[in-house]
Design a protein around this motif. Structure first.
Motif, PDB file in Angstrom:
ATOM      1  N   TRP A  10      60.263 -15.596 -62.917  1.00  0.00           N
ATOM      2  CA  TRP A  10      61.765 -14.925 -62.760  1.00  0.00           C
ATOM      3  C   TRP A  10      62.892 -15.391 -63.011  1.00  0.00           C
ATOM      4  CZ3 TRP A  10      59.167 -10.994 -63.408  1.00  0.00           C
ATOM      5  CH2 TRP A  10      58.250 -10.583 -62.804  1.00  0.00           C
ATOM      6  N   THR A  69      53.775 -13.407 -56.358  1.00  0.00           N
ATOM      7  CA  THR A  69      54.909 -14.331 -55.855  1.00  0.00           C
ATOM      8  C   THR A  69      55.504 -15.015 -55.129  1.00  0.00           C
ATOM      9  OG1 THR A  69      55.818 -12.653 -58.303  1.00  0.00           O
ATOM     10  CG2 THR A  69      57.269 -14.017 -56.480  1.00  0.00           C
ATOM     11  N   PRO A  80      51.431 -17.842 -54.042  1.00  0.00           N
ATOM     12  CA  PRO A  80      50.566 -18.280 -55.601  1.00  0.00           C
ATOM     13  C   PRO A  80      49.782 -19.029 -54.710  1.00  0.00           C
ATOM     14  CG  PRO A  80      53.196 -20.085 -54.881  1.00  0.00           C
ATOM     15  CD  PRO A  80      53.417 -18.252 -54.150  1.00  0.00           C
ATOM     16  N   ALA A 125      50.352  -9.226 -58.321  1.00  0.00           N
ATOM     17  CA  ALA A 125      51.928  -9.844 -59.315  1.00  0.00           C
ATOM     18  C   ALA A 125      52.710  -9.777 -57.911  1.00  0.00           C
ATOM     19  CB  ALA A 125      51.991  -8.789 -60.475  1.00  0.00           C
ATOM     20  N   ILE A 126      53.394  -9.341 -57.751  1.00  0.00           N
ATOM     21  CA  ILE A 126      53.783  -9.449 -56.512  1.00  0.00           C
ATOM     22  C   ILE A 126      53.401 -10.495 -55.103  1.00  0.00           C
ATOM     23  CG2 ILE A 126      55.356  -8.091 -54.359  1.00  0.00           C
ATOM     24  CD1 ILE A 126      55.174  -5.698 -55.907  1.00  0.00           C
ATOM     25  N   PHE A 139      49.946 -15.425 -62.143  1.00  0.00           N
ATOM     26  CA  PHE A 139      51.592 -14.893 -61.923  1.00  0.00           C
ATOM     27  C   PHE A 139      51.660 -15.424 -60.724  1.00  0.00           C
ATOM     28  CE2 PHE A 139      51.380 -11.037 -64.926  1.00  0.00           C
ATOM     29  CZ  PHE A 139      52.791 -10.740 -64.470  1.00  0.00           C
ATOM     30  N   VAL A 144      55.155 -18.263 -61.337  1.00  0.00           N
ATOM     31  CA  VAL A 144      56.107 -18.301 -60.794  1.00  0.00           C
ATOM     32  C   VAL A 144      56.405 -19.556 -60.020  1.00  0.00           C
ATOM     33  CG1 VAL A 144      56.693 -17.702 -58.083  1.00  0.00           C
ATOM     34  CG2 VAL A 144      55.582 -16.035 -59.988  1.00  0.00           C
TER      35      VAL A 144
END
Length: 327
Positions: free
Chosen positions: A222, A24, A27, A20-21, A213, A217
């Motif tokens: 977020w 972010t 992508p 996920a990080i 994700f 993003v």
């Protein structure tokens, strides 16, 4: 220290967080995105092919015998959970970020896990054979029931289209059936190489999480999701799991099940499968929605592991104490 070891995230949870990080920060965009989608489709098909090859025929036959136990587990998985999910998603939709309420509902419509349900049942000295049958059957039925229930309960955008349900069957159920039919030839190899097949299973999920994700993003995930939303979501997951555990434990005792059967019911009836949930979501929902939809599931995954690990050891301690008294 034992409690702290249960609270520590496992390596797969940390890998999910890293995916996920990574999504972010970097992508998949441009030409890489369609290539990644093809790789994901192939890896998911392979995942379910291997799941089919791992499922013993005895588990299918055995599932017919202990029908009261399996009906209790299925009622918890596909009736109790959906009712709670519908109640929570409807009542909390006005105060949660867009897509989170839908993710809670989706979480509640998923089948049970296989590996962790069986593992915790074994640790707790429960009916392992029944857990194998019930969890396996739940996953097979989930390929049909999760999209159908989602279509029936979801009132936005006309529900889930039938074409999406057909895609789930073709991309997940067909490889599963082919894998199970090939079990006489490849079953032993699959059993001997569980490390390799585990890498395929988890790798497919990590790819979907990364892609989902990344798309979320790019669509402002977020910016829409606040720290308050995450805190509320964690509390909701804890309340949801506690409610189901309380109900299934009470129901198993009310219906007169033995202690080993109760253990199998508790662990199979209270779980939700990340391994099935992520691939199904990748087919049912638009790419931009998948990240926020599976977020409740990712959090629930870690919470259920922690709670059920503690609960399994509590069951085991009581069983060992009872055995010591008898001897």
């Amino acid at each position: 220290m034992t409690l702290l070891s249960h609270l520590r995230p496992d390596r797969f949870t940390l890998a999910l967080l890293a995916s996920a990080i990574g999504a972010t920060l970097m992508p998949a965009t441009g030409a890489a995105a369609p290539v990644l989608k093809i790789v994901i489709a192939g890896s998911i098909a392979l995942l379910f092919f291997l799941q089919g090859a791992r499922l013993p025929r005895e588990a299918i036959v055995g599932g017919i015998v202990h029908w009261r136990l399996h009906l209790t587990v299925f009622a918890a998985t596909f009736i109790l959970f959906p009712l709670l999910g519908l109640l929570l998603s409807k009542s909390l939709q006005p105060i949660l970020a867009p897509g989170i309420a839908l993710g809670i509902l989706y979480l509640c419509l998923l089948p049970s896990t296989i590996q962790s349900s069986i593992t915790f049942t074994s640790i707790a000295h429960g009916n392992v054979a029944a857990a194998v049958c019930s969890a396996s059957a739940s996953n097979v039925l989930g390929v049909f029931l999760t999209p159908l229930l989602m279509s029936f309960l979801m009132n936005t955008q006309g529900g889930v289209p039938l074409s999406a349900i057909g895609s789930v069957v073709m991309q997940l159920l067909v490889p599963f059936i082919v894998g199970h039919l090939a079990r006489p030839w490849i079953g032993q190899w699959v059993e001997r190489h569980r490390t390799v097949t585990g890498i395929v299973d988890r790798g497919a999920i990590l790819l979907v999480v990364y892609y989902a994700f990344g798309e979320a993003v790019l669509n402002g995930l977020w910016h829409q999701l606040s720290a308050r939303d995450l805190a509320v979501l964690i509390v909701l997951n804890c309340v949801l799991l506690a409610t189901v555990l309380f109900v299934v434990t009470g129901a198993s005792r009310l219906f007169g099940f033995s202690r080993p059967d109760e253990i199998a019911i508790v662990f199979c009836g209270s779980k939700k499968s990340l391994g099935s949930g992520v691939p199904i979501a990748s087919i049912l929902f638009p790419a931009a929605m998948i990240g926020v939809v599976i977020l409740p599931l990712m959090l629930f995954h870690q919470i259920q592991l922690v709670v059920c690990a503690v609960l399994a050891r509590a069951y085991a301690s009581r069983a060992e104490a009872a055995s010591a008294r008898r001897s």
